[in-house]
Design a protein around this motif. Structure first.
Motif, PDB file in Angstrom:
ATOM      1  N   HIS A   1     -13.038   5.256  22.488  1.00 32.36           N
ATOM      2  CA  HIS A   1     -12.093   4.447  21.719  1.00 32.36           C
ATOM      3  C   HIS A   1     -10.801   5.229  21.521  1.00 32.36           C
ATOM      4  O   HIS A   1     -10.814   6.463  21.402  1.00 32.36           O
ATOM      5  CB  HIS A   1     -12.659   4.069  20.341  1.00 32.36           C
ATOM      6  N   SER A   2      -9.714   4.504  21.456  1.00 29.40           N
ATOM      7  CA  SER A   2      -8.418   5.128  21.209  1.00 29.40           C
ATOM      8  C   SER A   2      -8.353   5.660  19.781  1.00 29.40           C
ATOM      9  O   SER A   2      -9.157   5.287  18.919  1.00 29.40           O
ATOM     10  CB  SER A   2      -7.297   4.107  21.416  1.00 29.40           C
ATOM     11  N   VAL A   3      -7.390   6.519  19.539  1.00 29.30           N
ATOM     12  CA  VAL A   3      -7.195   7.080  18.199  1.00 29.30           C
ATOM     13  C   VAL A   3      -6.978   5.972  17.178  1.00 29.30           C
ATOM     14  O   VAL A   3      -7.541   5.999  16.074  1.00 29.30           O
ATOM     15  CB  VAL A   3      -6.001   8.055  18.200  1.00 29.30           C
ATOM     16  N   GLU A   4      -6.198   4.957  17.538  1.00 28.35           N
ATOM     17  CA  GLU A   4      -5.888   3.872  16.604  1.00 28.35           C
ATOM     18  C   GLU A   4      -7.136   3.084  16.222  1.00 28.35           C
ATOM     19  O   GLU A   4      -7.242   2.582  15.099  1.00 28.35           O
ATOM     20  CB  GLU A   4      -4.861   2.919  17.217  1.00 28.35           C
TER      21      GLU A   4
ATOM     22  N   TYR B   1     -12.625  -0.647   9.203  1.00 35.28           N
ATOM     23  CA  TYR B   1     -11.805  -1.174  10.287  1.00 35.28           C
ATOM     24  C   TYR B   1     -12.046  -0.465  11.615  1.00 35.28           C
ATOM     25  O   TYR B   1     -11.548  -0.903  12.659  1.00 35.28           O
ATOM     26  CB  TYR B   1     -10.326  -1.066   9.919  1.00 35.28           C
ATOM     27  N   ALA B   2     -12.790   0.627  11.606  1.00 36.04           N
ATOM     28  CA  ALA B   2     -13.013   1.412  12.824  1.00 36.04           C
ATOM     29  C   ALA B   2     -13.937   0.672  13.778  1.00 36.04           C
ATOM     30  O   ALA B   2     -14.863  -0.025  13.367  1.00 36.04           O
ATOM     31  CB  ALA B   2     -13.602   2.768  12.466  1.00 36.04           C
TER      32      ALA B   2
ATOM     33  N   ARG C   1     -25.207  10.715   7.940  1.00 34.74           N
ATOM     34  CA  ARG C   1     -23.879  11.116   8.428  1.00 34.74           C
ATOM     35  C   ARG C   1     -22.782  10.203   7.884  1.00 34.74           C
ATOM     36  O   ARG C   1     -21.609  10.606   7.825  1.00 34.74           O
ATOM     37  CB  ARG C   1     -23.855  11.089   9.959  1.00 34.74           C
ATOM     38  N   ALA C   2     -23.144   8.974   7.508  1.00 31.21           N
ATOM     39  CA  ALA C   2     -22.148   8.047   6.977  1.00 31.21           C
ATOM     40  C   ALA C   2     -21.620   8.478   5.620  1.00 31.21           C
ATOM     41  O   ALA C   2     -20.579   7.981   5.167  1.00 31.21           O
ATOM     42  CB  ALA C   2     -22.744   6.641   6.869  1.00 31.21           C
ATOM     43  N   GLU C   3     -22.306   9.391   4.963  1.00 30.00           N
ATOM     44  CA  GLU C   3     -21.855   9.851   3.647  1.00 30.00           C
ATOM     45  C   GLU C   3     -20.486  10.513   3.715  1.00 30.00           C
ATOM     46  O   GLU C   3     -19.772  10.580   2.712  1.00 30.00           O
ATOM     47  CB  GLU C   3     -22.888  10.804   3.049  1.00 30.00           C
ATOM     48  N   SER C   4     -20.103  10.974   4.906  1.00 32.52           N
ATOM     49  CA  SER C   4     -18.785  11.585   5.069  1.00 32.52           C
ATOM     50  C   SER C   4     -17.681  10.542   5.190  1.00 32.52           C
ATOM     51  O   SER C   4     -16.501  10.865   5.109  1.00 32.52           O
ATOM     52  CB  SER C   4     -18.775  12.461   6.327  1.00 32.52           C
ATOM     53  N   TYR C   5     -18.068   9.285   5.412  1.00 31.51           N
ATOM     54  CA  TYR C   5     -17.120   8.198   5.706  1.00 31.51           C
ATOM     55  C   TYR C   5     -16.257   8.498   6.924  1.00 31.51           C
ATOM     56  O   TYR C   5     -15.181   7.927   7.095  1.00 31.51           O
ATOM     57  CB  TYR C   5     -16.224   7.889   4.500  1.00 31.51           C
ATOM     58  N   ASP C   6     -16.724   9.399   7.778  1.00 31.13           N
ATOM     59  CA  ASP C   6     -16.004   9.704   9.013  1.00 31.13           C
ATOM     60  C   ASP C   6     -16.368   8.626  10.038  1.00 31.13           C
ATOM     61  O   ASP C   6     -17.530   8.522  10.454  1.00 31.13           O
ATOM     62  CB  ASP C   6     -16.406  11.080   9.531  1.00 31.13           C
ATOM     63  N   PRO C   7     -15.404   7.820  10.484  1.00 32.13           N
ATOM     64  CA  PRO C   7     -15.710   6.717  11.398  1.00 32.13           C
ATOM     65  C   PRO C   7     -16.288   7.138  12.746  1.00 32.13           C
ATOM     66  O   PRO C   7     -16.763   6.282  13.493  1.00 32.13           O
ATOM     67  CB  PRO C   7     -14.355   6.028  11.585  1.00 32.13           C
ATOM     68  N   VAL C   8     -16.253   8.419  13.077  1.00 29.54           N
ATOM     69  CA  VAL C   8     -16.849   8.860  14.334  1.00 29.54           C
ATOM     70  C   VAL C   8     -18.347   8.588  14.336  1.00 29.54           C
ATOM     71  O   VAL C   8     -18.966   8.457  15.392  1.00 29.54           O
ATOM     72  CB  VAL C   8     -16.563  10.356  14.593  1.00 29.54           C
ATOM     73  N   PHE C   9     -18.935   8.447  13.141  1.00 26.37           N
ATOM     74  CA  PHE C   9     -20.368   8.195  13.038  1.00 26.37           C
ATOM     75  C   PHE C   9     -20.693   6.710  12.924  1.00 26.37           C
ATOM     76  O   PHE C   9     -21.854   6.346  12.728  1.00 26.37           O
ATOM     77  CB  PHE C   9     -20.951   8.957  11.847  1.00 26.37           C
ATOM     78  N   LYS C  10     -19.700   5.860  13.060  1.00 25.36           N
ATOM     79  CA  LYS C  10     -19.929   4.424  13.049  1.00 25.36           C
ATOM     80  C   LYS C  10     -20.260   3.966  14.460  1.00 25.36           C
ATOM     81  O   LYS C  10     -19.492   4.191  15.399  1.00 25.36           O
ATOM     82  CB  LYS C  10     -18.690   3.682  12.534  1.00 25.36           C
TER      83      LYS C  10
ATOM     84  N   ASP D   1      -6.128   2.832  27.908  1.00 24.10           N
ATOM     85  CA  ASP D   1      -5.727   3.836  26.933  1.00 24.10           C
ATOM     86  C   ASP D   1      -6.939   4.617  26.407  1.00 24.10           C
ATOM     87  O   ASP D   1      -6.818   5.779  26.026  1.00 24.10           O
ATOM     88  CB  ASP D   1      -4.982   3.189  25.764  1.00 24.10           C
ATOM     89  N   ALA D   2      -8.108   3.976  26.401  1.00 22.88           N
ATOM     90  CA  ALA D   2      -9.322   4.620  25.912  1.00 22.88           C
ATOM     91  C   ALA D   2     -10.094   5.324  27.024  1.00 22.88           C
ATOM     92  O   ALA D   2     -10.676   6.389  26.811  1.00 22.88           O
ATOM     93  CB  ALA D   2     -10.224   3.592  25.227  1.00 22.88           C
ATOM     94  N   GLU D   3     -10.133   4.713  28.209  1.00 20.39           N
ATOM     95  CA  GLU D   3     -10.852   5.282  29.346  1.00 20.39           C
ATOM     96  C   GLU D   3     -10.461   4.529  30.608  1.00 20.39           C
ATOM     97  O   GLU D   3     -10.042   3.368  30.551  1.00 20.39           O
ATOM     98  CB  GLU D   3     -12.364   5.161  29.132  1.00 20.39           C
ATOM     99  N   THR D   4     -10.584   5.196  31.736  1.00 20.83           N
ATOM    100  CA  THR D   4     -10.449   4.539  33.032  1.00 20.83           C
ATOM    101  C   THR D   4     -11.720   4.821  33.825  1.00 20.83           C
ATOM    102  O   THR D   4     -12.518   5.692  33.455  1.00 20.83           O
ATOM    103  CB  THR D   4      -9.232   5.046  33.816  1.00 20.83           C
ATOM    104  N   VAL D   5     -11.886   4.107  34.900  1.00 25.68           N
ATOM    105  CA  VAL D   5     -13.033   4.385  35.761  1.00 25.68           C
ATOM    106  C   VAL D   5     -12.979   5.830  36.245  1.00 25.68           C
ATOM    107  O   VAL D   5     -13.992   6.533  36.279  1.00 25.68           O
ATOM    108  CB  VAL D   5     -13.083   3.395  36.935  1.00 25.68           C
ATOM    109  N   GLU D   6     -11.783   6.311  36.570  1.00 23.04           N
ATOM    110  CA  GLU D   6     -11.659   7.683  37.056  1.00 23.04           C
ATOM    111  C   GLU D   6     -11.960   8.708  35.962  1.00 23.04           C
ATOM    112  O   GLU D   6     -12.729   9.654  36.184  1.00 23.04           O
ATOM    113  CB  GLU D   6     -10.257   7.932  37.609  1.00 23.04           C
ATOM    114  N   SER D   7     -11.376   8.549  34.778  1.00 27.20           N
ATOM    115  CA  SER D   7     -11.618   9.537  33.718  1.00 27.20           C
ATOM    116  C   SER D   7     -13.069   9.499  33.255  1.00 27.20           C
ATOM    117  O   SER D   7     -13.677  10.543  32.999  1.00 27.20           O
ATOM    118  CB  SER D   7     -10.669   9.305  32.538  1.00 27.20           C
TER     119      SER D   7
END
Length: 425
Positions: free
Chosen positions: A307-310, A318-319, A265-274, A66-72
Motif C-alpha cells: 500500500h502507498s504511504v497515503e 481509514y487505513a 499488536r493493535a494496541e499500538s494503533y499502528d495501521p501497519v498491523f491492520k 504507486d504501491a507496486e508493479t509487476v516488476e517490483s
C-alpha cells in the motif's frame, strides 16, 4: 546460457553435495562434481530448496503502480526465494477478462524474475453479482486456473455454486475470501477482549467460519475444487479438518503474519498491523501452527499486500488493510517451524505448485528437473529495514525485527535472479 556449479550445499536438509546447473535444468547432483566452464557458487552452510511458490500475491498493476508493479513485486519475490507467484485479481481494471489477465501475464514474462500466474476474478468487477468470463480467462494465453474475488467474499451462495460448477469443467479452483459481510460491517480488528478494551468494532471469527462451512458443503455437493484463502481462526481449522476427513476437495492457506502476530499488536494503533482477515488471538495462532504441521492447512501464502504511504500511514480507521510478505515469508516460516526443511519445502513450494498446476515448479533439485531453486543461509540473522525492501511500499509489520535466515541466491530455469543476496537485475 551460463552453467553454475553449487558446491557443498544441503538439498532440503540432506548431507552436503554438489549441484550442476546447465541449460536451465539440474544436470547432475553428487559430491565432488567438476565443470570447468561453470560459474562456481559456494554452498557451504547453505540449504537448497525448490523455488518457493506463492498462491496469494497482490502486484497492484494495472492501476496502482504507486504501491507496486509487476516488476517490483517480482523482484521482491525473487529476493524472498520465490520462482513463481499467483497474482490476485483486485487490480484496476479488475482482472475479470482475458485481456487483463493476459496483460499481467505478459508483464511477468517481460520482468523475467519469477513466473507470474494471474488469478482471475470470480465475478465482474468483484461486485459479487454475476460471473466473470471464467472460460475466456481459462482459454487465454495466461491459462488461468484459479479464480478469486479476494478482498471480497463471494457471499451469494447461488453464485458461489454456479462458479464451482463452471470451473469443474476444466478442473479449476475457486479461492474464497471467507468473510460474511453482514457480520463484519465497520469492523476494524478481531472481535475479542482487545477490541473491547480499545473500543474498536470487532471482526468475529464466526464470520470466517460460517462461509468456510457453507462453501465446503457446496463444494462437496458439486464435486468441484475449493481453496480457502488466509485461514485465521481455530474454528476454521476444525471445519477444514472435518471436511478433509470426508474427502472434500478443499485446500487452505495460512499467511506468515497469522502464524506469528496476534491482535494485541493493535494496541499500538499502528495501521501497519491492520489486515483482513485481522490478526487473531494467541490460541488461534497455536491452532494454525498445528494445522500447518499436520496438513489440515496445505500451504503458507504471503497475501503480499503493498500500500502507498497515503493509504497506510493515517488513522487506523481509514487505513487500508494489508501487509508486505514476499521478502520475509521464508524467515517467518523458519522462525515458526524451525529447520524443518522438508515441511517448509512441502508447504511453500511443492504443494502450492501442485494446487496451481505450475509445471516445472515445486520439484526438489534432482537430475533433469528444471533449475527453479533457492539457496538459504539458515545461520544468518537479519534486521528488517523497510527502506531496504524491493517493494515500492513499506508496510511491513516486521520493521526492525531480527529474523532468521537469509536468501543467498534464487535461480529461475537455471538463470540467477538473485546472487549473494542481491537482485541480479
Amino acid at each position: 546460457m551460463t552453467a553454475y556449479l553449487i558446491t557443498s550445499v544441503s538439498v532440503v536438509g540432506a548431507a552436503p553435495t554438489d549441484l550442476l546447473i546447465r541449460d536451465g535444468v539440474v544436470a547432475e547432483v553428487g559430491p565432488g562434481l567438476t565443470a570447468p566452464d561453470a560459474t562456481v557458487v559456494d554452498g557451504t552452510g547453505l540449504v537448497a530448496l525448490p523455488g518457493l511458490v506463492d498462491l496469494h500475491t497482490h502486484l497492484r498493476e494495472p492501476g496502482r503502480e504507486d504501491a507496486e508493479t509487476v516488476e517490483s513485486g517480482s523482484r521482491a519475490a525473487a529476493l524472498g526465494g520465490y520462482t513463481a507467484v499467483c497474482a490476485m485479481a483486485n487490480t484496476s481494471p479488475v482482472a475479470d477478462t482475458a485481456g487483463v489477465v493476459e496483460q499481467v501475464w505478459r508483464l511477468g514474462r517481460e520482468a523475467s524474475l519469477v513466473d507470474v500466474q494471474p488469478i482471475g476474478a470470480v465475478t465482474v468487477g468483484l461486485a459479487g453479482e454475476r460471473l466473470a468470463e471464467l472460460g475466456a480467462m481459462a482459454d487465454s494465453a495466461a491459462r488461468v486456473r484459479i479464480f478469486s474475488d479476494d478482498g471480497h467474499c463471494v457471499a451469494d451462495p447461488k453464485l458461489m455454486r454456479r462458479a464451482l460448477e463452471y470451473v469443474k469443467a476444466f478442473d479449476g479452483i475457486i479461492a474464497q475470501h471467507a468473510e460474511e459481510p453482514r457480520l463484519t460491517e465497520g469492523a476494524q480488528m478481531h472481535e475479542g477482549e482487545v477490541s473491547t478494551r480499545l473500543g474498536l468494532i470487532g471482526w468475529p471469527a464466526v464470520a470466517e467460519e460460517a462461509i468456510i462451512a457453507r462453501d465446503v458443503l457446496l463444494t462437496e455437493h458439486v464435486g468441484s475444487r475449493l481453496h480457502v484463502c488466509h485461514v485465521s481462526t481455530a474454528g476454521s481449522v476444525e471445519v477444514l479438518r472435518q471436511a478433509k476427513a470426508r474427502g472434500v476437495r478443499v485446500t487452505a492457506e495460512v499467511t506468515p503474519h497469522h502464524l506469528l502476530l496476534t491482535d494485541e499488536r493493535a494496541e499500538s494503533y499502528d495501521p501497519v498491523f491492520k489486515v483482513n482477515p485481522p490478526l487473531r488471538t494467541a490460541s488461534d495462532v497455536t491452532a494454525l501452527r498445528a494445522a500447518l504441521a499436520d496438513g489440515v492447512i496445505d500451504v503458507i501464502a504471503t497475501d503480499h499486500a503493498p500500500h502507498s504511504v497515503e493509504d497506510k500511514e493515517c488513522e487506523w480507521a481509514y487505513a487500508r488493510p494489508g501487509m508486505l510478505g514476499l521478502e520475509t515469508a521464508l524467515s517467518i516460516a523458519l522462525d515458526v517451524l524451525g529447520p524443518e526443511w522438508d515441511l517448509i519445502a512441502e508447504r511453500m513450494s511443492r504443494t502450492p505448485a501442485r494446487i496451481a498446476g505450475l509445471t516445472g515448479h515445486g520439484a526438489d533439485p534432482a537430475p533433469g528437473v528444471p533449475a527453479n531453486l533457492t539457496l538459504i543461509d539458515p545461520a544468518a540473522r537479519r534486521t528488517i529495514e523497510p527502506a531496504e525492501l524491493a517493494s515500492r511500499s513499506r508496510n511491513t509489520p516486521y520493521a526492525r525485527m531480527t529474523l532468521p535466515g537469509r536468501i543467498v541466491a534464487t535461480f529461475l530455469r537455471g538463470e540467477p535472479t538473485v546472487l549473494d543476496g542481491k537482485a541480479v537485475k
